[in-house]
Structure formats: C-alpha cells, structure tokens
Write a protein that holds these residues in place. Sequence first.
Motif, PDB file in Angstrom:
ATOM      1  N   VAL A  13       1.005  -1.175   0.013  1.00  0.00           N
ATOM      2  CA  VAL A  13       0.147   0.010   0.038  1.00  0.00           C
ATOM      3  C   VAL A  13       0.929   1.129  -0.052  1.00  0.00           C
ATOM      4  O   VAL A  13       2.049   1.282   0.191  1.00  0.00           O
ATOM      5  CB  VAL A  13      -0.895   0.042   1.260  1.00  0.00           C
ATOM      6  CG1 VAL A  13      -1.956  -1.287   1.164  1.00  0.00           C
ATOM      7  CG2 VAL A  13      -0.387  -0.099   2.558  1.00  0.00           C
ATOM      8  N   LYS A  37      -6.185  -3.803   7.740  1.00  0.00           N
ATOM      9  CA  LYS A  37      -6.649  -2.644   7.986  1.00  0.00           C
ATOM     10  C   LYS A  37      -6.367  -2.232   9.533  1.00  0.00           C
ATOM     11  O   LYS A  37      -5.832  -1.064   9.985  1.00  0.00           O
ATOM     12  CB  LYS A  37      -8.209  -2.443   7.956  1.00  0.00           C
ATOM     13  CG  LYS A  37      -8.665  -2.512   6.452  1.00  0.00           C
ATOM     14  CD  LYS A  37     -10.055  -2.288   6.499  1.00  0.00           C
ATOM     15  CE  LYS A  37     -10.794  -2.587   5.249  1.00  0.00           C
ATOM     16  NZ  LYS A  37     -10.193  -2.021   3.946  1.00  0.00           N
ATOM     17  N   THR A  47      -5.735   6.104   7.715  1.00  0.00           N
ATOM     18  CA  THR A  47      -6.593   6.417   6.423  1.00  0.00           C
ATOM     19  C   THR A  47      -6.136   5.653   5.076  1.00  0.00           C
ATOM     20  O   THR A  47      -6.820   5.860   4.168  1.00  0.00           O
ATOM     21  CB  THR A  47      -6.545   7.900   6.212  1.00  0.00           C
ATOM     22  OG1 THR A  47      -5.158   8.245   5.897  1.00  0.00           O
ATOM     23  CG2 THR A  47      -7.140   8.833   7.399  1.00  0.00           C
ATOM     24  N   THR A  48      -5.060   4.952   5.336  1.00  0.00           N
ATOM     25  CA  THR A  48      -4.645   4.275   4.026  1.00  0.00           C
ATOM     26  C   THR A  48      -5.459   3.009   3.749  1.00  0.00           C
ATOM     27  O   THR A  48      -6.011   2.328   4.542  1.00  0.00           O
ATOM     28  CB  THR A  48      -3.242   3.624   4.292  1.00  0.00           C
ATOM     29  OG1 THR A  48      -2.385   4.747   4.697  1.00  0.00           O
ATOM     30  CG2 THR A  48      -2.611   2.917   3.147  1.00  0.00           C
ATOM     31  N   SER A  49      -6.096   3.019   2.480  1.00  0.00           N
ATOM     32  CA  SER A  49      -6.938   2.034   1.941  1.00  0.00           C
ATOM     33  C   SER A  49      -6.226   0.942   1.785  1.00  0.00           C
ATOM     34  O   SER A  49      -5.059   0.866   1.067  1.00  0.00           O
ATOM     35  CB  SER A  49      -7.535   2.495   0.729  1.00  0.00           C
ATOM     36  OG  SER A  49      -8.252   1.813  -0.074  1.00  0.00           O
ATOM     37  N   THR A  51      -7.590  -2.970  -0.219  1.00  0.00           N
ATOM     38  CA  THR A  51      -8.269  -3.734  -0.802  1.00  0.00           C
ATOM     39  C   THR A  51      -7.820  -5.039  -1.251  1.00  0.00           C
ATOM     40  O   THR A  51      -6.504  -5.320  -1.434  1.00  0.00           O
ATOM     41  CB  THR A  51      -9.074  -3.047  -1.901  1.00  0.00           C
ATOM     42  OG1 THR A  51      -8.168  -3.153  -3.240  1.00  0.00           O
ATOM     43  CG2 THR A  51      -9.504  -1.692  -1.609  1.00  0.00           C
ATOM     44  N   GLU A  54      -4.680  -4.585  -3.378  1.00  0.00           N
ATOM     45  CA  GLU A  54      -3.240  -4.380  -2.653  1.00  0.00           C
ATOM     46  C   GLU A  54      -3.110  -5.465  -1.827  1.00  0.00           C
ATOM     47  O   GLU A  54      -1.868  -5.790  -1.427  1.00  0.00           O
ATOM     48  CB  GLU A  54      -3.500  -3.160  -1.546  1.00  0.00           C
ATOM     49  CG  GLU A  54      -3.491  -1.805  -2.552  1.00  0.00           C
ATOM     50  CD  GLU A  54      -5.100  -1.310  -2.785  1.00  0.00           C
ATOM     51  OE1 GLU A  54      -5.181  -0.725  -3.502  1.00  0.00           O
ATOM     52  OE2 GLU A  54      -5.661  -2.060  -1.976  1.00  0.00           O
TER      53      GLU A  54
END
Length: 86
Positions: A13, A37, A47-49, A51, A54
């Motif tokens: 990420v 997460k 706040t780093t996404s 999914t 990644e």
Amino acid sequence: MAADTIRVYDTWVTGKQGRIHFDVMTTDETTALKLAKEYLVSIGEPTTSVTTKECQFCHSEPLFMFSPEQQKQVKEKGGFIVPMPA
C-alpha cells in the motif's frame, strides 16, 4: 483449506510515509483485509486504503513453520502480520 495451512497475502500500500509492504498470514481473504486494516491503524496509517487489489493471495504455508506465538495469534485473532522491507 485445512486448519493447519496458512494463506500468505502479499500486501503493498502507499501511505503517508510512502510504500508499505507486509504479509498477512491467515486463512481467508476477509480476515486478511481486516488484519491489514488493523495493522495500518497500529502503525499510524488509519486512512490508508487496503483492498484485494493491494492485499493478494500469494501462496500457502504449513502452520507448523511458524513460531508458537504466531500459531497462537492464528488461533486467537485469525492470523498475524509480517512486516517486510519496502
């Protein structure tokens, strides 16, 4: 998937500090994303996404290859994180 097998999810990420690389060791994709997460929050990247883009399944490993503490984390939390060099 057998209970004595761990799935390795290779995760890359981009956070505030740049690229972050870690492996999520668990038994399924849903748990992998949840643990990823939680890990990002724990290292100051809430706040780093992350999914399935990644956090991708890479390969499986037998559970006995891991330390007793890591095996305990699988039983108690569903898996664990292995930080990797970016």
